[in-house]
Motif scaffolding. Structure first.
Motif, mmCIF file in Angstrom:
data_model
loop_
_atom_site.group_PDB
_atom_site.id
_atom_site.type_symbol
_atom_site.label_atom_id
_atom_site.label_comp_id
_atom_site.label_asym_id
_atom_site.label_seq_id
_atom_site.Cartn_x
_atom_site.Cartn_y
_atom_site.Cartn_z
ATOM 1 N N ARG A 228 0.866 -1.182 0.000
ATOM 2 C CA ARG A 228 0.000 0.000 0.000
ATOM 3 C C ARG A 228 0.900 1.228 0.000
ATOM 4 N NH1 ARG A 228 -4.297 -1.607 4.666
ATOM 5 N NH2 ARG A 228 -5.573 0.017 3.682
ATOM 6 N N ILE A 229 0.567 2.201 -0.838
ATOM 7 C CA ILE A 229 1.446 3.342 -1.068
ATOM 8 C C ILE A 229 0.865 4.595 -0.425
ATOM 9 C CG2 ILE A 229 2.696 4.691 -2.787
ATOM 10 C CD1 ILE A 229 3.344 1.730 -2.918
ATOM 11 N N VAL A 230 1.701 5.286 0.339
ATOM 12 C CA VAL A 230 1.391 6.634 0.816
ATOM 13 C C VAL A 230 2.383 7.572 0.136
ATOM 14 C CG1 VAL A 230 1.324 8.209 2.783
ATOM 15 C CG2 VAL A 230 0.543 5.843 3.052
ATOM 16 N N LEU A 231 1.881 8.523 -0.622
ATOM 17 C CA LEU A 231 2.733 9.477 -1.332
ATOM 18 C C LEU A 231 2.718 10.819 -0.618
ATOM 19 C CD1 LEU A 231 4.399 10.525 -3.779
ATOM 20 C CD2 LEU A 231 2.198 10.996 -4.906
ATOM 21 N N VAL A 232 3.907 11.321 -0.292
ATOM 22 C CA VAL A 232 4.057 12.662 0.266
ATOM 23 C C VAL A 232 4.720 13.485 -0.822
ATOM 24 C CG1 VAL A 232 4.889 14.028 2.198
ATOM 25 C CG2 VAL A 232 4.397 11.598 2.531
ATOM 26 N N THR A 233 4.021 14.501 -1.320
ATOM 27 C CA THR A 233 4.469 15.174 -2.529
ATOM 28 C C THR A 233 4.109 16.655 -2.480
ATOM 29 O OG1 THR A 233 4.369 15.026 -4.972
ATOM 30 C CG2 THR A 233 2.326 14.597 -3.766
ATOM 31 N N ASP A 234 4.224 17.325 -3.622
ATOM 32 C CA ASP A 234 3.833 18.728 -3.723
ATOM 33 C C ASP A 234 2.441 18.834 -4.326
ATOM 34 O OD1 ASP A 234 4.151 18.324 -6.505
ATOM 35 O OD2 ASP A 234 6.270 18.884 -6.376
ATOM 36 N N ASN A 235 1.968 20.052 -4.543
ATOM 37 C CA ASN A 235 0.601 20.220 -5.008
ATOM 38 C C ASN A 235 0.421 19.915 -6.491
ATOM 39 O OD1 ASN A 235 2.167 22.776 -4.707
ATOM 40 N ND2 ASN A 235 0.557 23.608 -6.013
ATOM 41 N N TRP A 236 1.523 19.599 -7.205
ATOM 42 C CA TRP A 236 1.385 19.155 -8.602
ATOM 43 C C TRP A 236 1.323 17.636 -8.695
ATOM 44 C CZ3 TRP A 236 5.174 22.899 -7.332
ATOM 45 C CH2 TRP A 236 4.787 24.214 -7.614
ATOM 46 N N LEU A 237 1.685 16.947 -7.628
ATOM 47 C CA LEU A 237 1.592 15.505 -7.481
ATOM 48 C C LEU A 237 2.568 14.721 -8.366
ATOM 49 C CD1 LEU A 237 -0.975 16.291 -5.930
ATOM 50 C CD2 LEU A 237 -2.063 14.276 -6.896
ATOM 51 N N SER A 238 3.401 13.955 -7.693
ATOM 52 C CA SER A 238 4.294 13.015 -8.368
ATOM 53 C C SER A 238 3.478 11.992 -9.155
ATOM 54 C CB SER A 238 5.157 12.298 -7.328
ATOM 55 O OG SER A 238 5.693 11.100 -7.824
ATOM 56 N N PRO A 239 4.042 11.434 -10.231
ATOM 57 C CA PRO A 239 3.346 10.354 -10.957
ATOM 58 C C PRO A 239 3.001 9.159 -10.082
ATOM 59 C CG PRO A 239 5.216 11.170 -12.237
ATOM 60 C CD PRO A 239 5.302 11.818 -10.889
ATOM 61 N N ILE A 240 3.649 9.039 -8.939
ATOM 62 C CA ILE A 240 3.364 7.929 -8.024
ATOM 63 C C ILE A 240 1.927 7.989 -7.518
ATOM 64 C CG2 ILE A 240 4.050 6.917 -5.794
ATOM 65 C CD1 ILE A 240 6.895 7.966 -6.378
ATOM 66 N N ALA A 241 1.284 9.150 -7.644
ATOM 67 C CA ALA A 241 -0.110 9.292 -7.210
ATOM 68 C C ALA A 241 -1.024 8.270 -7.872
ATOM 69 C CB ALA A 241 -0.613 10.704 -7.500
ATOM 70 N N ALA A 242 -0.647 7.798 -9.058
ATOM 71 C CA ALA A 242 -1.476 6.821 -9.763
ATOM 72 C C ALA A 242 -1.595 5.521 -8.981
ATOM 73 C CB ALA A 242 -0.895 6.545 -11.150
ATOM 74 N N HIS A 243 -0.606 5.211 -8.139
ATOM 75 C CA HIS A 243 -0.615 3.976 -7.349
ATOM 76 C C HIS A 243 -0.951 4.214 -5.882
ATOM 77 C CE1 HIS A 243 1.034 1.675 -10.640
ATOM 78 N NE2 HIS A 243 2.081 2.465 -10.723
ATOM 79 N N ALA A 244 -1.044 5.460 -5.456
ATOM 80 C CA ALA A 244 -1.122 5.763 -4.027
ATOM 81 C C ALA A 244 -2.533 5.577 -3.477
ATOM 82 C CB ALA A 244 -0.655 7.182 -3.764
ATOM 83 N N GLU A 245 -2.606 4.953 -2.310
ATOM 84 C CA GLU A 245 -3.874 4.862 -1.592
ATOM 85 C C GLU A 245 -4.173 6.184 -0.894
ATOM 86 O OE1 GLU A 245 -5.960 2.116 1.896
ATOM 87 O OE2 GLU A 245 -4.140 1.432 0.873
ATOM 88 N N TYR A 246 -3.108 6.834 -0.384
ATOM 89 C CA TYR A 246 -3.260 8.144 0.245
ATOM 90 C C TYR A 246 -2.202 9.075 -0.328
ATOM 91 C CZ TYR A 246 -6.119 5.540 3.536
ATOM 92 O OH TYR A 246 -7.087 4.743 4.074
#
Length: 311
Positions: A228-246
């Motif tokens: 399960r993926i939690v992505l901590v990123t900026d307001n433009w969102l890393s491409p990892i957001a496609a897999h992130a649950e949160y």
């Protein structure tokens, strides 16, 4: 464009201010119809390229009708496809800015003025305020629940600059709970961590603009193995957001050639505080035992047996 609703509101969330299209999509995914989710997920997985294609091409790739695409972007707060694409182009320019590009775009003296310290501090404080105000509490609470589940194995990984935040978070979490790992070393060695990932694994990955391909590939592989993926990123969102649950999006722009992780660090400290408060009855004994062991190692004296009540 419509005004942004509160992060706690039940209706669609429109794009407003510095809230990116990707961030808005992620927040309102649960409120989209099944048909609208098709272009939403396609766009997040190929962000922002698919949205810059002609309407007919976007609809064909998403396997929906033209009106479905238009209804989807209307829920994001756009009056038409042209306005939607203009926002994506502006974001694409912002998310790819290098320190050199930022200096040329912002003027010869980034953050120039009589009192740079005060300007910088105010910008950093504003980043914290905006990040907290725009953070859906469901994302924060969902992440906290994953951290609190002791059966989960946690892995933390960051990029060139954000790995310092990952390391800081790791140092706290390993005190508060077992099974915490900081993915470190050269990328070629990361496979040793992903090898053991499964559905009880949680990957907390930190990635901000000029997103790193090695982080994206690692997250892809972790997701394939059920993590399960939690992505901590900026307001433009890393491409990892496609897999992130949160997705925990923070503001990073300050009067400097470089981006700031102050808001990101504040968010991590808030998670640490919330986890500590939630589990204090259990943590009190764990921390007391840790302090006992530390005293032993520092003093060199024999380790005294644990009190009977703790055994």
């Amino acid at each position: 464009m419509n005004e942004t609703e509160s992060p706690h509101a039940g209706g669609p969330q429109a794009v407003h201010g510095d809230t990116s299209v990707a961030e808005t999509i992620h927040r309102c995914l649960d409120r989209l119809t099944p048909t609208e989710r098709k272009p939403a997920r396609l766009l997040l997985a190929n962000y922002p390229v698919v949205g810059l294609e002609p309407l007919a091409s976007f609809a064909r790739r998403a396997e929906v009708s033209h009106p479905s695409i238009l209804r989807f972007i209307a829920k994001l707060g756009f009056s038409g496809y042209a306005e939607f694409q203009a926002a994506l182009r502006s974001e694409l320019e912002a998310r790819l800015k290098s320190p050199l590009a930022k200096r040329h775009a912002d003027g010869a003296e980034a953050g120039g003025g009589d009192d740079l310290l005060a300007q910088y501090a105010e910008a950093a404080a504003e980043n914290i305020r905006q990040s907290v105000a725009s953070m859906p509490r469901s994302e924060f609470e969902g992440t906290l629940n994953l951290l609190a589940e002791s059966r989960n194995t946690l892995y933390l990984l960051g990029g060139r600059f954000t790995d310092a935040v990952a390391s800081y978070m790791y140092m706290h979490l390993r005190v508060l709970r077992p099974r915490v790992y900081h993915v470190s070393g050269p990328p070629v060695s990361w496979s040793e961590y992903v090898l053991d990932m499964d559905r009880r694994s949680v990957l907390i990955v930190f990635d901000i603009r000029r997103y790193q391909e090695d982080l994206v590939r690692f997250a892809d592989e972790a997701a394939e193995r059920g993590a399960r993926i939690v992505l901590v990123t900026d307001n433009w969102l890393s491409p990892i957001a496609a897999h992130a649950e949160y997705v925990l999006a923070t503001r990073i722009e300050v009067p400097s050639n470089w981006d700031s992780v102050v808001a990101m660090m504040t968010l991590m400290e808030a998670l640490i505080a919330a986890l500590n408060n939630r589990q204090w009855p259990r943590l009190e004994g764990r921390i007391r035992e840790l302090e006992r062991m530390r005293d032993h190692f520092e003093s060199g004296e024999p380790l005294e047996p644990k009190p009977e009540s703790d055994q």
